[in-house]
Write an enzyme that holds these catalytic residues in place. Structure first.
Site, PDB file in Angstrom:
ATOM      1  CD  GLU A  61      -0.032 -39.668  11.774  1.00  0.00           C
ATOM      2  OE1 GLU A  61      -0.278 -40.083  10.420  1.00  0.00           O
ATOM      3  OE2 GLU A  61       0.593 -38.716  11.810  1.00  0.00           O
TER       4      GLU A  61
ATOM      5  CD  GLU B  65       4.947 -39.107  12.811  1.00  0.00           C
ATOM      6  OE1 GLU B  65       4.584 -38.516  11.932  1.00  0.00           O
ATOM      7  OE2 GLU B  65       4.690 -40.221  12.961  1.00  0.00           O
TER       8      GLU B  65
HETATM    9  O1  AHR Z   1       6.857 -38.948   9.122  1.00  0.00           O
HETATM   10  C1  AHR Z   1       6.053 -39.690   7.745  1.00  0.00           C
HETATM   11  C2  AHR Z   1       4.569 -40.068   8.164  1.00  0.00           C
HETATM   12  O2  AHR Z   1       3.905 -38.871   8.630  1.00  0.00           O
HETATM   13  C3  AHR Z   1       4.773 -41.020   9.270  1.00  0.00           C
HETATM   14  O3  AHR Z   1       4.817 -42.117   9.044  1.00  0.00           O
HETATM   15  C4  AHR Z   1       3.306 -40.868   9.859  1.00  0.00           C
HETATM   16  O4  AHR Z   1       2.922 -41.104  11.075  1.00  0.00           O
HETATM   17  C5  AHR Z   1       2.928 -39.381   9.448  1.00  0.00           C
HETATM   18  O5  AHR Z   1       1.511 -39.227   8.654  1.00  0.00           O
END
Ligand code: AHR
Length: 499
Positions: A172, A291
């Site tokens: 990210e 994610e």
């Molecule tokens: O999964 C929780 C968080 O969400 C992760 O660390 C991050 O990549 C995202 O913003």
């Protein structure tokens, strides 16, 4: 009302990549400590892993697991997590404001992967780390012994190389919340430097460039384009992230959110194809949805602030029936986009926005566990392009959507067809009629269903089996057709034997 679905076993989208049934373990809250790893637990094995948690994880049939973050990755120095336990540093961790004792690191993670048959996926630190540190981690994991860094691995008890093929180039990096966040062009330079050295060190590694953190980002798609153009053939995949929730408290809107997941996939894929075209390249970056999940109930600042504690309780979200249907929706979308989505990781696996929770030595299975299991256990084969005709409705937030969310996988080796069906209606039974145009349906191998009387039904420590999957005998086969009546707010997975 009736939905009719027509399938032909040769109308194939693409093979379903087994890696879409992936997970994610981050050093955040109680995901690692008190989650998968807890030497003090009554359930701990000889390596300190919690056997009850491992057993539950086995049930998800996961193929690949991403580690160590997440936002954590952008402040993590992998050398802190290797070597004798009592020599590892205890550090202040800034992504989640926690204390990190580094008792679980590369070797522990890779041992866990071996125990559970997972392919490891490591995220390098491109926030506060250097490209060279990333390259060194590849040498540590993958190079034969005989050089300084590879010999470190042997000294830690792992003589043969670990052979880690999947690596994320940071996490990210488009987000201002990220340690070491930079604009796209700067990230692209950093990622290129790391990627080149990582591939120089081991030609077999496959790299995931950081894409946008979601469609809500102001740099959405521009970020991806800039990064992919600069990285060129070094990027094997680009990452997508997405956390969703019931934004307006209206279940029918929430269940239509799959429209926007489909759209995100198609937009990022369009960006990959655009860059491929512009480069006149034969190589196209594929999508790594590394994610994804439901996460909206615990989003306040204090839910994510560890208060300088070890293993604090952070974002331990409770999941209900509608959340489970949305989790099914993500996976159904990945199946429908089997030609572009090649890796996906539910975030996360234990305690942190997870299908599995622990409390002391107890363990709770959340509603979202079941659709993941129902699909992943049937997830091998060819995704089929279905012709679906049936009732639709208009969602205020996500537009026109079919009442039934559907996807299908044909497994030619076993001669089986897997059909997945979500009835989005809150009140109506929906009849479904399936026709397989080129085969007779020989019968039902198995059928399972998760259904709820209310979208808000959830499991709890007092009532741990309120929302579970159950075997279902509601499917009727008749030659080339099959039919069923799907209860409201339900997710059904059926495996048919084809003649
Ligand atoms: O999964 C929780 C968080 O969400 C992760 O660390 C991050 O990549 C995202 O913003």
């Amino acid at each position: 009302m009736t939905t009719s679905i027509e399938l032909h076993t040769e109308f194939v989208i693409d093979a379903v990549s087994p890696l879409i049934f992936g997970g994610f373990l981050e050093h955040m809250g109680r995901c690692i400590y008190e989650g998968v790893y807890d030497p003090d637990s009554a359930h701990a094995d000889e390596d300190g892993f919690r056997t009850d948690v491992l057993e539950a994880l086995r049930g998800l049939d996961l193929s690949v697991v991403r580690y160590p973050g997440g936002n954590f990755a952008s402040g993590y120095h992998w050398r802190d997590g290797i070597g004798p336990l009592d020599e590892r540093p205890v550090v202040r961790e800034l992504a989640w404001q926690s204390i990190e004792p580094n008792r679980f690191g590369t070797e522990e993670f890779l041992k866990l992967c071996r125990k559970l048959g997972w392919e490891p996926m490591l995220a390098v630190n491109l926030g506060t780390g250097t490209p060279e540190e990333a390259r060194d981690w590849v040498e540590y994991c993958n190079a034969p012994t005989g050089t300084r860094i590879a010999d470190l691995r042997a000294a830690n008890g792992s003589e043969p190389p670990h052979g880690v093929e999947l690596w994320c180039l940071g996490n990210e990096m488009d987000g201002p919340w990220q340690l070491g966040h930079v604009p796209a062009a700067d990230y692209a330079v950093r990622a290129q430097q790391a990627a080149k050295m990582m591939k120089d060190c081991d030609r077999s590694v496959r790299l995931v460039a950081c894409g946008s953190s979601g469609p809500q980002m102001p740099t959405y798609l521009d970020w991806d384009r800039v990064v992919l153009e600069y990285l060129g053939g070094l990027a094997d995949y680009v990452s997508l992230h997405r956390y969703v929730g019931n934004a307006n408290g209206v279940t029918s809107d929430y269940l239509a959110i799959t429209n926007s997941i489909d759209r995100q996939i198609e937009e990022v894929d369009a960006c990959c194809r655009f860059v491929q075209g512009k480069r006149r390249g034969s190589k196209r970056a594929y999508l790594c949805f590394d994610e994804w999940n439901v996460w909206y109930k615990l989003r306040a600042r204090e839910d994510m602030d560890g208060g300088a504690k070890f293993a604090p309780h952070l974002i331990e979200e409770i999941y209900n029936v509608e959340d489970a249907l949305v989790v099914a929706g993500f996976l159904q979308s990945f199946i429908r986009h089997a030609d572009s989505v090649k890796i996906a990781n539910i975030a996360q696996l234990v305690n942190i926005i997870a299908p599995i929770q622990t409390r002391g030595d107890d363990l709770l299975i959340q509603s979202t566990y079941w659709p993941f299991q129902m699909i992943s256990q049937r997830g091998r084969g060819l995704a089929l392009r279905a012709s679906v005709r049936g009732p639709r409705y208009e969602s205020e937030l996500y537009g026109d959507v079919a009442l039934l969310d559907t996807s299908a996988i044909f497994d030619p080796e076993r001669g089986e067809l897997h059909l997945f069906l979500t009835n989005r209606s809150e009140s109506e039974v929906e009849r479904v009629e399936l026709k397989v145009l080129d085969r007779a349906i020989g019968g039902v191998v198995s059928a399972e269903q998760l259904a709820g009387s209310s979208p808000h039904d959830a499991n709890s420590w007092d009532e741990p089996e309120r929302v579970v999957k159950r075997a279902w005998d509601g499917v009727h086969c008749d030659g080339q057709t099959a039919s069923a009546e799907l209860p409201p707010l339900s997710f059904t997975a059926v495996t048919f034997r084809l003649a």
